[in-house]
Enzyme design. Structure first.
Site, PDB file in Angstrom:
ATOM      1  N   GLU A   1     -20.794  57.419  32.481  1.00 37.19           N
ATOM      2  CA  GLU A   1     -20.874  56.940  31.087  1.00 37.19           C
ATOM      3  C   GLU A   1     -19.734  57.504  30.247  1.00 37.19           C
ATOM      4  OE1 GLU A   1     -22.250  55.190  28.767  1.00 37.19           O
ATOM      5  OE2 GLU A   1     -24.208  54.459  29.455  1.00 37.19           O
TER       6      GLU A   1
ATOM      7  N   ASN B   1     -27.351  52.369  21.806  1.00 41.61           N
ATOM      8  CA  ASN B   1     -26.133  52.106  22.573  1.00 41.61           C
ATOM      9  C   ASN B   1     -25.113  51.337  21.730  1.00 41.61           C
ATOM     10  OD1 ASN B   1     -25.843  53.035  25.286  1.00 41.61           O
ATOM     11  ND2 ASN B   1     -27.518  51.694  25.953  1.00 41.61           N
TER      12      ASN B   1
ATOM     13  N   ASP C   1     -24.593  47.498  26.705  1.00 45.89           N
ATOM     14  CA  ASP C   1     -24.564  48.966  26.833  1.00 45.89           C
ATOM     15  C   ASP C   1     -23.404  49.475  25.982  1.00 45.89           C
ATOM     16  OD1 ASP C   1     -24.887  51.603  27.638  1.00 45.89           O
ATOM     17  OD2 ASP C   1     -25.248  51.126  29.724  1.00 45.89           O
TER      18      ASP C   1
END
Ligand code: BGC
Ligand code: CA
Length: 295
Positions: free
Chosen positions: A18, A150, A202
């Protein structure tokens, strides 16, 4: 779907890669594996393996600091120095960690160096999470009743804050006042259902023209949306779970993409052997440098 030039930049099998973050000053790409509590750093010009630092708890979001990084770890937001050895200093505790077990999730700094960072419901099902803004040491709640915060980003003219609660499959925008740091009511800006796009929104990054580049988790692609929310194009990624994107490289024209293996079973891992890697594509537009956290 169009465009097929996504390549592996760093082959890894991260659980939940991430938050790619480009430091122009260091010509270095940083990112994390949230579940393994690792921060990675890698200089594309030098090649070779990335350095990794174990921080002993989940870590989800990175921002540039004046002397190192700012990291949203599960228990709190910390200043992190990775050289010559790992050093950490707490800026603010996570108010949802001890009672609810909600860790921090996605975030980034605004143009004034405030860190906007949200949390994620521990089971990813209930609306127990929130979005916060950190100014110096002061963490102020901005939105409540979220499940998975997100997609945080800002328009280049600083007029809009973009954000998603992933499971809604919508990205909203809020009027943003960069001087006061205040945001207005949410307006639906992108609805994946309307564009017949798969997965959930996301992490994202905005380029110099105001396009919103968004990783579609469980959608196997990165989608580009125009400043008016229109879908422009998508780039397939060779695994189902891209998580976030960042512009980097000396000219800010490489789009780095982190990915996850966390939702793949054994058959899925065999089918998608590159899942969990960092990918790169030559972007048709140029990115923007990330602001540095102030304080
Ligand atoms: C979270 C993951 C989640 C994914 C998809 C990510 O930001 O960290 O835990 O599964 O979004 O919603
Ligand atoms: Ca994310």
């Amino acid at each position: 779907m169009q465009g097929n030039d996504v390549e592996v930049a760093v082959k890894l099998q991260m659980s939940l890669g991430e938050c790619p973050l480009w430091s122009a000053a260091e010509q270095t790409l940083y990112w994390v594996d949230i579940r393994r509590g690792q921060i990675f750093s890698w200089q594309p010009g030098k090649g070779g393996d990335p350095d990794r630092f174990d921080i002993g708890e989940p870590v989800s979001c990175l921002a540039l600091g004046e002397h190192g990084l700012v990291a949203a770890a599960a228990s709190g937001i910390q200043k992190v120095v990775t050289r010559p050895e790992l050093g950490r200093e707490q800026l603010a505790a996570n108010p949802e960690w001890h009672d609810k077990g909600n860790r921090f999730n996605d975030g980034r700094c605004d143009a004034r160096g405030r860190l906007w960072v949200g949390t994620i419901d521990a089971n990813e099902v209930s609306p127990s999470a929130a979005l916060y803004c950190l100014t110096g040491h002061e963490l102020v709640k901005q939105k409540t009743a979220l499940v998975i915060s997100n997609g945080l980003a800002f328009s280049p003219d600083r007029q809009w804050l973009y954000h998603t609660d992933s499971l809604t499959r919508r990205v909203v925008r809020h009027r943003f006042d960069v001087d006061s740091g205040r945001i207005g009511e949410p307006q639906v800006w992108i609805d994946l259902a309307e564009h017949d796009l798969p997965g959930v929104p996301d992490g994202a990054a905005v380029d110099g023209e105001g396009n919103y580049w968004c990783a579609l988790y469980d959608g196997g692609q990165v989608a580009r949306f125009a400043p008016d929310g229109r879908w422009i194009e998508s780039y397939p990624v060779p695994c189902p779970h891209p998580t976030m994107v960042a512009f980097g490289g000396s000219d800010l024209r490489t789009l780095y993409i982190t990915t996850a293996t966390q939702h793949l079973d054994e058959a899925g891992k065999q089918r998608w052997p590159l899942a969990g890697s960092v990918f790169a594509l030559n972007a048709p537009t140029q990115g923007l440098e990330e602001p540095v956290f102030a304080g």
